[in-house]
Write a protein that holds these residues in place. Structure first.
Motif, short mmCIF file in Angstrom:
data_model
loop_
_atom_site.label_atom_id
_atom_site.label_comp_id
_atom_site.label_asym_id
_atom_site.label_seq_id
_atom_site.Cartn_x
_atom_site.Cartn_y
_atom_site.Cartn_z
N TRP A 123 0.90 -1.21 -0.15
CA TRP A 123 -0.22 -0.14 -0.18
C TRP A 123 0.80 1.10 0.14
O TRP A 123 2.09 1.23 0.35
N SER A 124 0.14 2.23 -0.39
CA SER A 124 0.70 3.82 -0.17
C SER A 124 0.24 4.34 1.00
O SER A 124 -0.74 3.63 1.50
N ALA A 125 0.97 5.27 1.25
CA ALA A 125 0.32 6.17 2.65
C ALA A 125 -1.21 6.56 2.42
O ALA A 125 -1.83 6.50 3.22
N SER A 126 -1.76 6.83 1.26
CA SER A 126 -3.00 7.25 0.93
C SER A 126 -3.89 6.16 1.09
O SER A 126 -4.99 6.20 1.68
N ASP A 127 -3.40 4.83 0.63
CA ASP A 127 -4.22 3.55 0.78
C ASP A 127 -4.51 3.35 2.44
O ASP A 127 -5.68 3.06 2.65
N MET A 128 -3.29 3.58 3.23
CA MET A 128 -3.42 3.23 4.65
C MET A 128 -4.28 4.18 5.22
O MET A 128 -5.33 3.97 5.94
N LEU A 129 -4.29 5.66 4.81
CA LEU A 129 -5.15 6.64 5.25
C LEU A 129 -6.57 6.29 4.95
O LEU A 129 -7.72 6.64 5.68
N GLY A 130 -6.83 6.00 3.76
CA GLY A 130 -8.31 5.50 3.39
C GLY A 130 -8.80 4.40 4.08
O GLY A 130 -10.09 4.45 4.49
N TYR A 131 -8.06 3.56 4.64
CA TYR A 131 -8.36 2.41 5.44
C TYR A 131 -8.66 2.85 6.91
O TYR A 131 -9.77 2.57 7.60
N LEU A 132 -7.81 3.57 7.38
CA LEU A 132 -8.07 4.15 8.78
C LEU A 132 -9.22 4.98 8.88
O LEU A 132 -9.72 4.99 9.70
N ASP A 133 -9.50 5.70 7.93
CA ASP A 133 -10.73 6.71 7.74
C ASP A 133 -12.09 5.63 7.96
O ASP A 133 -13.01 6.03 8.39
N THR A 134 -11.90 4.33 7.87
CA THR A 134 -13.15 3.58 8.13
C THR A 134 -13.36 3.00 9.49
O THR A 134 -14.13 2.45 9.83
N TRP A 135 -12.21 3.39 10.16
CA TRP A 135 -12.26 2.78 11.62
C TRP A 135 -13.40 3.63 12.55
O TRP A 135 -13.71 4.69 12.43
N SER A 136 -14.08 2.61 13.10
CA SER A 136 -15.31 3.33 14.05
C SER A 136 -14.78 4.26 15.03
O SER A 136 -15.63 5.39 15.23
N ALA A 137 -13.59 3.98 15.77
CA ALA A 137 -13.24 4.99 16.54
C ALA A 137 -13.10 6.30 16.13
O ALA A 137 -13.14 7.18 16.63
N LEU A 138 -12.56 6.44 14.91
CA LEU A 138 -12.27 7.53 14.18
C LEU A 138 -13.69 8.18 13.89
O LEU A 138 -13.87 9.50 13.97
N VAL A 139 -14.56 7.70 13.59
CA VAL A 139 -16.05 8.01 13.18
C VAL A 139 -16.56 8.56 14.43
O VAL A 139 -17.26 9.61 14.41
N GLN A 140 -16.46 8.09 15.55
CA GLN A 140 -16.97 8.30 16.77
C GLN A 140 -16.17 9.52 17.16
O GLN A 140 -16.99 10.55 17.61
N ALA A 141 -14.85 9.65 17.28
CA ALA A 141 -14.22 10.96 17.64
C ALA A 141 -14.67 12.22 16.63
O ALA A 141 -14.95 13.13 17.18
N ALA A 142 -14.73 12.02 15.29
CA ALA A 142 -15.29 12.82 14.50
C ALA A 142 -16.72 13.49 14.92
O ALA A 142 -16.92 14.88 14.78
N ARG A 143 -17.58 12.58 15.20
CA ARG A 143 -18.88 12.91 15.82
C ARG A 143 -18.76 13.79 16.79
O ARG A 143 -19.76 14.69 17.11
N ALA A 144 -17.86 13.70 17.76
CA ALA A 144 -17.36 14.58 18.85
C ALA A 144 -16.64 15.93 18.69
O ALA A 144 -16.11 16.54 19.52
N GLY A 145 -16.58 16.12 17.19
CA GLY A 145 -15.42 17.26 16.77
C GLY A 145 -14.05 17.04 16.98
O GLY A 145 -13.27 18.02 16.74
N GLU A 146 -13.59 15.68 17.10
CA GLU A 146 -12.15 15.47 17.17
C GLU A 146 -11.83 15.00 15.80
O GLU A 146 -12.29 13.99 15.09
N SER A 147 -10.79 15.66 15.26
CA SER A 147 -10.26 15.12 13.99
C SER A 147 -8.73 14.44 13.94
O SER A 147 -7.79 14.91 13.59
N LEU A 148 -8.72 13.26 14.83
CA LEU A 148 -7.46 12.63 15.07
C LEU A 148 -6.84 12.20 13.97
O LEU A 148 -5.72 12.06 13.79
N LEU A 149 -7.43 11.79 12.80
CA LEU A 149 -6.79 11.39 11.69
C LEU A 149 -6.31 12.59 10.95
O LEU A 149 -5.04 12.44 10.59
N ASP A 150 -6.76 13.77 10.99
CA ASP A 150 -6.13 15.01 10.23
C ASP A 150 -4.72 15.08 11.23
O ASP A 150 -3.89 15.63 10.63
N ASP A 151 -4.72 14.78 12.38
CA ASP A 151 -3.75 15.20 13.20
C ASP A 151 -2.53 14.00 12.97
O ASP A 151 -1.18 14.42 13.00
#
Length: 179
Positions: A123-151
């Motif tokens: 994979w490329s870094a972009s592939d990994m970031l696309g995969y990570l973006d599917t993680w439910s923890a990131l979805v939950q954090a985003a709903r609370a206004g946290e942008s952990l993947l952006d960090d």
């Protein structure tokens, strides 16, 4: 499979259905195999096991499939540190069962051994970031206004570089054969 996953499924000779796991719209003793991938922890496990007993034929197999945290060649521990560090408070408690391969799952049938395996992709870094973006923890954090993947993304991209890297997930299968 969820309804959105069903709608996105490619045409094939497979038949898909959406149902709750403990009330399958299938005939008694009609299945040779039931697979559950990365979802057993969400089920009413006692009710699901009774449904597996009802729908599996004698000799049929129930397989629980999961994969652990991936490792990236040359970046060992980076994804796990992200998973276990900033994302830790956002994972549901049941997540530990998935990562560990459902070690506490038990059925009254003979267990089958699985030799262990892994899923390996380049994979490329972009592939990994696309995969990570599917993680439910990131979805939950985003709903609370946290942008952990952006960090995390700039650090990942810098460490990854422009190259493809080998990503490996440990594949775990717990399976039982109905008597």
């Amino acid at each position: 499979m969820s309804h959105p996953q069903l709608l996105a499924a490619p045409p094939s000779s497979s038949h898909y259905l959406v149902s709750v796991a403990h009330r399958l719209p299938l005939a008694d003793v009609s299945l040779d195999l039931i697979t559950v991938a990365q979802a057993y922890h969400w089920f009413d496990q006692t009710a699901f096991q009774a449904e597996a007993e009802r729908t599996l034929r004698p000799g049929g197999v129930l397989a629980l499939i999961s994969y652990g945290i991936c490792e990236v060649a040359g970046l060992e521990g980076m994804i796990r540190d992200f998973h276990d560090g900033p994302l830790a408070p956002w994972w549901p408690a049941q997540r530990a069962q998935v990562v560990a391969g459902y070690p506490d799952a038990s059925l009254p049938w003979p267990a089958l051994t699985y030799p262990g395996d892994s899923i390996t992709l380049d994979w490329s870094a972009s592939d990994m970031l696309g995969y990570l973006d599917t993680w439910s923890a990131l979805v939950q954090a985003a709903r609370a206004g946290e942008s952990l993947l952006d960090d995390f993304a700039p650090r990942l991209k810098q460490a990854w570089g422009k190259t493809q890297r080998t990503v490996r997930w440990p594949l775990r299968v717990r399976a039982w054969r109905k008597q």
